[in-house]
Design a protein around this motif. Structure first.
Motif, PDB file in Angstrom:
ATOM      1  N   VAL A  10      -3.484   3.951   6.158  1.00  0.00           N
ATOM      2  CA  VAL A  10      -2.611   3.763   7.316  1.00  0.00           C
ATOM      3  C   VAL A  10      -2.153   2.310   7.358  1.00  0.00           C
ATOM      4  N   LEU A  11      -0.862   2.091   7.578  1.00  0.00           N
ATOM      5  CA  LEU A  11      -0.289   0.748   7.654  1.00  0.00           C
ATOM      6  C   LEU A  11       0.130   0.450   9.092  1.00  0.00           C
ATOM      7  N   SER A  12      -0.423  -0.633   9.638  1.00  0.00           N
ATOM      8  CA  SER A  12      -0.105  -1.065  10.997  1.00  0.00           C
ATOM      9  C   SER A  12       0.671  -2.371  10.937  1.00  0.00           C
ATOM     10  N   GLY A  13       1.823  -2.410  11.607  1.00  0.00           N
ATOM     11  CA  GLY A  13       2.628  -3.622  11.649  1.00  0.00           C
ATOM     12  C   GLY A  13       3.799  -3.431  12.593  1.00  0.00           C
ATOM     13  N   SER A  80      -7.799   9.209   7.286  1.00  0.00           N
ATOM     14  CA  SER A  80      -7.417   8.275   6.230  1.00  0.00           C
ATOM     15  C   SER A  80      -8.649   7.756   5.495  1.00  0.00           C
ATOM     16  N   ASP A  81      -8.361   6.942   4.464  1.00  0.00           N
ATOM     17  CA  ASP A  81      -9.420   6.265   3.717  1.00  0.00           C
ATOM     18  C   ASP A  81      -9.460   4.777   4.029  1.00  0.00           C
ATOM     19  N   GLY A  82      -8.653   4.344   5.006  1.00  0.00           N
ATOM     20  CA  GLY A  82      -8.673   2.935   5.376  1.00  0.00           C
ATOM     21  C   GLY A  82      -7.415   2.538   6.109  1.00  0.00           C
ATOM     22  N   LEU A  83      -7.427   1.318   6.669  1.00  0.00           N
ATOM     23  CA  LEU A  83      -6.301   0.796   7.445  1.00  0.00           C
ATOM     24  C   LEU A  83      -5.920  -0.583   6.939  1.00  0.00           C
ATOM     25  N   ILE A  84      -4.617  -0.793   6.773  1.00  0.00           N
ATOM     26  CA  ILE A  84      -4.065  -2.119   6.478  1.00  0.00           C
ATOM     27  C   ILE A  84      -3.353  -2.629   7.723  1.00  0.00           C
ATOM     28  N   SER A  85      -3.666  -3.857   8.126  1.00  0.00           N
ATOM     29  CA  SER A  85      -2.968  -4.518   9.216  1.00  0.00           C
ATOM     30  C   SER A  85      -2.163  -5.669   8.631  1.00  0.00           C
ATOM     31  N   GLY A  86      -0.841  -5.581   8.732  1.00  0.00           N
ATOM     32  CA  GLY A  86      -0.038  -6.674   8.182  1.00  0.00           C
ATOM     33  C   GLY A  86       1.244  -6.178   7.575  1.00  0.00           C
ATOM     34  N   GLY A  87       1.989  -7.129   7.080  1.00  0.00           N
ATOM     35  CA  GLY A  87       1.854  -8.581   7.262  1.00  0.00           C
ATOM     36  C   GLY A  87       2.665  -8.980   8.487  1.00  0.00           C
ATOM     37  N   GLY A  88       3.293 -10.163   8.384  1.00  0.00           N
ATOM     38  CA  GLY A  88       4.051 -10.662   9.510  1.00  0.00           C
ATOM     39  C   GLY A  88       3.190 -11.438  10.486  1.00  0.00           C
ATOM     40  N   THR A 117     -11.198  -1.744   6.700  1.00  0.00           N
ATOM     41  CA  THR A 117     -10.006  -2.363   7.269  1.00  0.00           C
ATOM     42  C   THR A 117      -9.633  -3.595   6.454  1.00  0.00           C
ATOM     43  N   PHE A 118      -8.329  -3.769   6.247  1.00  0.00           N
ATOM     44  CA  PHE A 118      -7.816  -4.836   5.399  1.00  0.00           C
ATOM     45  C   PHE A 118      -6.710  -5.588   6.140  1.00  0.00           C
ATOM     46  N   VAL A 119      -6.792  -6.899   6.143  1.00  0.00           N
ATOM     47  CA  VAL A 119      -5.751  -7.744   6.729  1.00  0.00           C
ATOM     48  C   VAL A 119      -4.870  -8.231   5.589  1.00  0.00           C
ATOM     49  N   TYR A 120      -3.584  -7.885   5.638  1.00  0.00           N
ATOM     50  CA  TYR A 120      -2.684  -8.070   4.505  1.00  0.00           C
ATOM     51  C   TYR A 120      -1.680  -9.189   4.784  1.00  0.00           C
ATOM     52  N   ALA A 121      -1.966 -10.389   4.267  1.00  0.00           N
ATOM     53  CA  ALA A 121      -1.017 -11.509   4.289  1.00  0.00           C
ATOM     54  C   ALA A 121      -0.424 -11.769   5.667  1.00  0.00           C
ATOM     55  N   CYS A 143     -13.876  -6.872   8.991  1.00  0.00           N
ATOM     56  CA  CYS A 143     -12.864  -6.446   8.025  1.00  0.00           C
ATOM     57  C   CYS A 143     -13.405  -6.555   6.603  1.00  0.00           C
ATOM     58  N   ASP A 144     -12.974  -5.656   5.751  1.00  0.00           N
ATOM     59  CA  ASP A 144     -13.451  -5.641   4.374  1.00  0.00           C
ATOM     60  C   ASP A 144     -12.678  -6.604   3.483  1.00  0.00           C
ATOM     61  N   TYR A 145     -11.495  -6.993   3.924  1.00  0.00           N
ATOM     62  CA  TYR A 145     -10.697  -7.941   3.150  1.00  0.00           C
ATOM     63  C   TYR A 145      -9.726  -8.626   4.097  1.00  0.00           C
TER      64      TYR A 145
END
Length: 394
Positions: A10-13, A80-88, A117-121, A143-145
């Motif tokens: 899942v992508l959150s932004g 899901s298998d995980g969540l990405i939060s980002g970028g911006g 959970t992953f924080v993306y840039a 967070c895992d990353y």
């Protein structure tokens, strides 16, 4: 070989609002995840949290759910298998009090549901209200990353108690965004829509049909008095008298940027007597359309962060006007400084620097090319790390 069992992320932004910069972030993340997943031997299936899920699905060919419908968001994350939060710039309180609680809440929900959970840039900050800081620290520690797009964001997180070794500093994802090379359909290429209502399609990188160098301009409303826009208009008018150019306004977030562009155009007055022309780009459906617009410029003068990132990624000489520290941070990474700020902008400096870069474009490219290519490669690191994590857990 791609794994038989896809990994759903899942992508959150700030997606679905049709802000070209944030949509470019989404496109860049989607592309990087697909390519790095394939390289790692896994299939990554994204689900995007969007304010307009139907539009997002249609534009990017991915699944999407409404970001403000809690049941849909919870169900998407649960399955899901995980969540990405980002970028911006998601975790900041400069534009209001709702952003930080919303994006932290989505991450926290995923953590409650036992998902990585992953924080993306992300660009973190400013965080002016101290009450937010312990909440950010609490969520980020789980967070895992974590990756952020500038050293200043990393330092802010360290000041909140996040160990520096847990934070990777990477470029904005959009530095890795590419133009499609083979038959990838986006919306139709933008056509020049001149101030006089005439069309003048570009004939190649940096010049319009009349052979004039194209100066891309990205503006937004910021100060109430609009003095910075009036001064920019004076600088552009001065440039047009120094050298015949085609000034091409590029609205990154409609309708506001379109209105700001037309305000500057009105303030410039008639530049046709000097042999220059002015136009404004139509609203684009896909971020790669705007990237293509920028790639056709000889110079980009920008207030919007992602207009400057687009220019750098295409090795288009740029001049940044700073209204926020994120502009200064990015310009510093590419070895540049603002030509001015929204509080202090000298029209004659704008005109002189623009004329210089139009004359010395190749010099600028030679000076910046190596650093830009390094940033492009590094922009893919979050996707690489996330794909490797998913593979190790698969």
């Amino acid at each position: 070989m791609v794994a038989a069992s896809p990994q759903t992320i899942v992508l959150s932004g700030y997606y679905g609002f049709r802000n070209s910069g944030d949509e470019a972030v989404l496109q860049a993340i989607l592309t990087a995840l697909e390519e790095e997943g394939r390289a790692s031997g896994i299939q990554i299936d994204p689900v995007v949290l969007s304010i307009d899920p139907e539009w997002t699905s249609r534009t990017y060919g991915v699944k999407a759910v409404h970001r403000m419908k809690f049941a849909e968001v919870r169900n998407a994350i649960k399955n899901s298998d995980g969540l990405i939060s980002g970028g911006g710039s998601l975790l900041q309180d400069a534009t209001g009090l709702k952003s930080i609680p919303y994006y932290l809440g989505v991450i926290k929900l995923a953590q409650w549901l036992g998902k990585p959970t992953f924080v993306y840039a992300q660009g973190v900050g400013p965080v002016n209200r101290k009450l937010f800081r312990p909440f950010i620290a609490s969520v980020f520690r789980r967070c895992d990353y974590i990756s952020v797009r500038d050293a200043e964001s990393a330092e802010l997180l360290r000041s909140m108690g996040i160990p520096g070794g847990d934070i990777e500093v990477v470029p904005d994802p959009v530095m890795g965004l590419k133009l499609p090379e083979d038959g990838v359909a986006t919306s139709a290429d933008s056509q020049l829509d001149s101030q006089a209502g005439e069309s003048a399609a570009t004939t190649g990188a940096g010049a319009n049909a009349a052979g004039l160098p194209v100066v891309g301009v990205s503006v937004r409303f910021w100060t109430e008095a609009r003095t910075e826009l009036a001064k920019l208009a004076e600088g552009l008018a001065s440039l047009s008298r120094r050298k015949p150019v085609h000034i091409r306004f590029l609205p990154f977030h409609s309708p506001g940027d379109d209105e700001a562009s037309r305000f500057v155009m009105e303030q410039m007055g008639n530049v046709a007597d000097s042999g220059s022309t002015v136009s404004i780009a139509a609203e684009t459906e896909h971020p790669q359309d705007m990237l293509r617009e920028v790639s056709q410029c000889s110079l980009l003068i920008g207030m919007r962060l992602h207009s400057l990132i687009y220019a750098a990624s295409r090795e288009v000489p740029l001049l940044g006007i700073s209204y926020d520290p994120k502009i200064d941070h990015f310009l510093g990474r590419v070895g540049s400084v603002p030509v001015g700020t929204t509080n202090e902008l000298d029209p004659q400096i704008v005109a002189a620097q623009a004329e210089r870069l139009l004359t010395e474009g190749e010099v600028w490219r030679r000076a910046h090319s190596a650093k830009i290519n390094t940033m492009k490669d590094a922009a893919r690191l979050p996707a690489q790390n996330i794909a490797q994590f998913l593979r190790s857990k698969g």
